[in-house]
Design a protein around this motif. Structure first.
Motif, mmCIF file in Angstrom:
data_model
loop_
_atom_site.group_PDB
_atom_site.id
_atom_site.type_symbol
_atom_site.label_atom_id
_atom_site.label_comp_id
_atom_site.label_asym_id
_atom_site.label_seq_id
_atom_site.Cartn_x
_atom_site.Cartn_y
_atom_site.Cartn_z
ATOM 1 N N LEU A 12 -9.577 -11.243 0.752
ATOM 2 C CA LEU A 12 -9.096 -11.835 -0.620
ATOM 3 C C LEU A 12 -8.468 -10.961 -1.305
ATOM 4 O O LEU A 12 -7.484 -11.150 -2.183
ATOM 5 C CB LEU A 12 -10.379 -12.557 -1.269
ATOM 6 C CG LEU A 12 -10.710 -14.252 -0.560
ATOM 7 C CD1 LEU A 12 -11.886 -14.490 -1.309
ATOM 8 C CD2 LEU A 12 -9.656 -15.197 -0.611
ATOM 9 N N VAL A 13 -9.404 -9.970 -1.624
ATOM 10 C CA VAL A 13 -8.811 -8.977 -2.704
ATOM 11 C C VAL A 13 -7.500 -8.082 -2.216
ATOM 12 O O VAL A 13 -6.361 -7.977 -2.816
ATOM 13 C CB VAL A 13 -9.979 -7.834 -2.915
ATOM 14 C CG1 VAL A 13 -9.191 -6.494 -3.722
ATOM 15 C CG2 VAL A 13 -11.102 -8.451 -3.739
ATOM 16 N N MET A 14 -7.533 -7.776 -0.952
ATOM 17 C CA MET A 14 -6.525 -7.176 -0.129
ATOM 18 C C MET A 14 -5.406 -8.054 -0.176
ATOM 19 O O MET A 14 -3.906 -7.691 -0.569
ATOM 20 C CB MET A 14 -6.702 -6.674 1.113
ATOM 21 C CG MET A 14 -7.563 -5.372 1.210
ATOM 22 S SD MET A 14 -7.785 -5.110 2.955
ATOM 23 C CE MET A 14 -7.014 -3.451 2.978
ATOM 24 N N GLY A 15 -5.472 -9.305 0.223
ATOM 25 C CA GLY A 15 -4.264 -10.237 -0.076
ATOM 26 C C GLY A 15 -3.675 -10.490 -1.319
ATOM 27 O O GLY A 15 -2.432 -10.715 -1.516
ATOM 28 N N GLN A 16 -4.286 -10.429 -2.371
ATOM 29 C CA GLN A 16 -3.923 -10.593 -3.522
ATOM 30 C C GLN A 16 -3.282 -9.441 -4.371
ATOM 31 O O GLN A 16 -2.134 -9.522 -4.857
ATOM 32 C CB GLN A 16 -5.030 -10.947 -4.638
ATOM 33 C CG GLN A 16 -5.752 -12.104 -4.482
ATOM 34 C CD GLN A 16 -6.926 -12.567 -5.357
ATOM 35 O OE1 GLN A 16 -7.444 -11.542 -5.891
ATOM 36 N NE2 GLN A 16 -7.425 -13.743 -5.389
ATOM 37 N N GLN A 17 -3.663 -8.238 -3.519
ATOM 38 C CA GLN A 17 -2.833 -6.981 -4.053
ATOM 39 C C GLN A 17 -1.482 -6.679 -3.436
ATOM 40 O O GLN A 17 -0.588 -6.262 -4.007
ATOM 41 C CB GLN A 17 -3.811 -5.643 -3.735
ATOM 42 C CG GLN A 17 -5.153 -5.694 -4.490
ATOM 43 C CD GLN A 17 -4.701 -5.479 -5.933
ATOM 44 O OE1 GLN A 17 -3.699 -4.871 -6.629
ATOM 45 N NE2 GLN A 17 -5.353 -6.300 -6.899
ATOM 46 N N VAL A 18 -1.588 -7.297 -2.228
ATOM 47 C CA VAL A 18 -0.040 -7.039 -1.529
ATOM 48 C C VAL A 18 0.602 -8.415 -1.143
ATOM 49 O O VAL A 18 1.647 -8.455 -0.607
ATOM 50 C CB VAL A 18 -0.288 -6.249 -0.169
ATOM 51 C CG1 VAL A 18 -0.682 -4.912 -0.412
ATOM 52 C CG2 VAL A 18 -1.300 -6.938 0.621
ATOM 53 N N ASN A 19 0.240 -9.635 -1.995
ATOM 54 C CA ASN A 19 0.848 -10.993 -1.858
ATOM 55 C C ASN A 19 0.874 -11.475 -0.452
ATOM 56 O O ASN A 19 1.829 -11.799 -0.026
ATOM 57 C CB ASN A 19 1.927 -11.045 -2.389
ATOM 58 C CG ASN A 19 2.059 -10.733 -3.764
ATOM 59 O OD1 ASN A 19 1.257 -11.170 -4.492
ATOM 60 N ND2 ASN A 19 2.889 -9.937 -4.402
ATOM 61 N N ILE A 20 -0.301 -11.233 0.438
ATOM 62 C CA ILE A 20 -0.526 -11.751 1.858
ATOM 63 C C ILE A 20 -1.651 -12.675 1.705
ATOM 64 O O ILE A 20 -2.634 -12.344 1.193
ATOM 65 C CB ILE A 20 -0.720 -10.665 2.657
ATOM 66 C CG1 ILE A 20 0.535 -9.473 2.707
ATOM 67 C CG2 ILE A 20 -0.665 -11.008 3.986
ATOM 68 C CD1 ILE A 20 0.682 -8.474 3.564
ATOM 69 N N HIS A 21 -1.330 -13.656 2.263
ATOM 70 C CA HIS A 21 -2.698 -14.599 2.698
ATOM 71 C C HIS A 21 -3.837 -14.074 3.209
ATOM 72 O O HIS A 21 -3.538 -13.181 4.182
ATOM 73 C CB HIS A 21 -1.999 -15.969 3.525
ATOM 74 C CG HIS A 21 -2.967 -17.070 3.136
ATOM 75 N ND1 HIS A 21 -4.087 -17.143 3.995
ATOM 76 C CD2 HIS A 21 -2.967 -18.224 2.513
ATOM 77 C CE1 HIS A 21 -4.833 -18.267 3.704
ATOM 78 N NE2 HIS A 21 -3.848 -18.885 2.742
ATOM 79 N N PRO A 22 -5.042 -14.402 2.934
ATOM 80 C CA PRO A 22 -6.284 -13.733 3.353
ATOM 81 C C PRO A 22 -6.325 -13.699 4.938
ATOM 82 O O PRO A 22 -6.821 -12.854 5.583
ATOM 83 C CB PRO A 22 -7.351 -14.444 2.560
ATOM 84 C CG PRO A 22 -6.738 -14.771 1.487
ATOM 85 C CD PRO A 22 -5.313 -14.973 1.477
ATOM 86 N N VAL A 23 -6.162 -14.956 5.369
ATOM 87 C CA VAL A 23 -6.079 -15.223 6.878
ATOM 88 C C VAL A 23 -5.200 -14.274 7.495
ATOM 89 O O VAL A 23 -5.516 -13.802 8.547
ATOM 90 C CB VAL A 23 -5.944 -16.766 6.983
ATOM 91 C CG1 VAL A 23 -5.572 -16.893 8.705
ATOM 92 C CG2 VAL A 23 -6.785 -17.562 6.498
#
Length: 89
Positions: A12-23
């Motif tokens: 979740l955190v990584m996805g928010q930082q680089v604008n990629i869905h967590p899945v």
């Protein structure tokens, strides 16, 4: 607790930082890890971010050049804060 952090919180955190869905972050880790081992896991999210950015740039440009798309501010495309919502049409 470590499992929850590794499988839920970090994507979740990584996805928010680089604008990629967590899945997509999890799938990217699995695919790159399987293909390239430990180095693939280290480079998975940056590689996915680059690929998604390139796809986004080329598809938006081609739509604008063909006249089918409209110019949208980057803050809307990347789910950022655009400031005053009244100024954006």
């Amino acid at each position: 607790m470590n499992q929850i952090d590794a499988h839920v919180v970090q994507p979740l955190v990584m996805g928010q930082q680089v604008n990629i869905h967590p899945v997509m972050v999890i799938v990217t880790f699995l695919v790159m890890g399987k293909l390239f081992g430990f180095i693939g896991v280290l480079l998975a999210v940056p590689a996915a971010a680059v690929i998604i950015t390139l796809i986004d740039e080329f598809t938006v440009r081609s739509l604008i050049l063909s006249g089918q798309g409209e110019l949208i501010p980057d803050c809307v495309r990347f789910q950022g804060d655009c400031g005053d919502p009244k100024t954006i049409t």
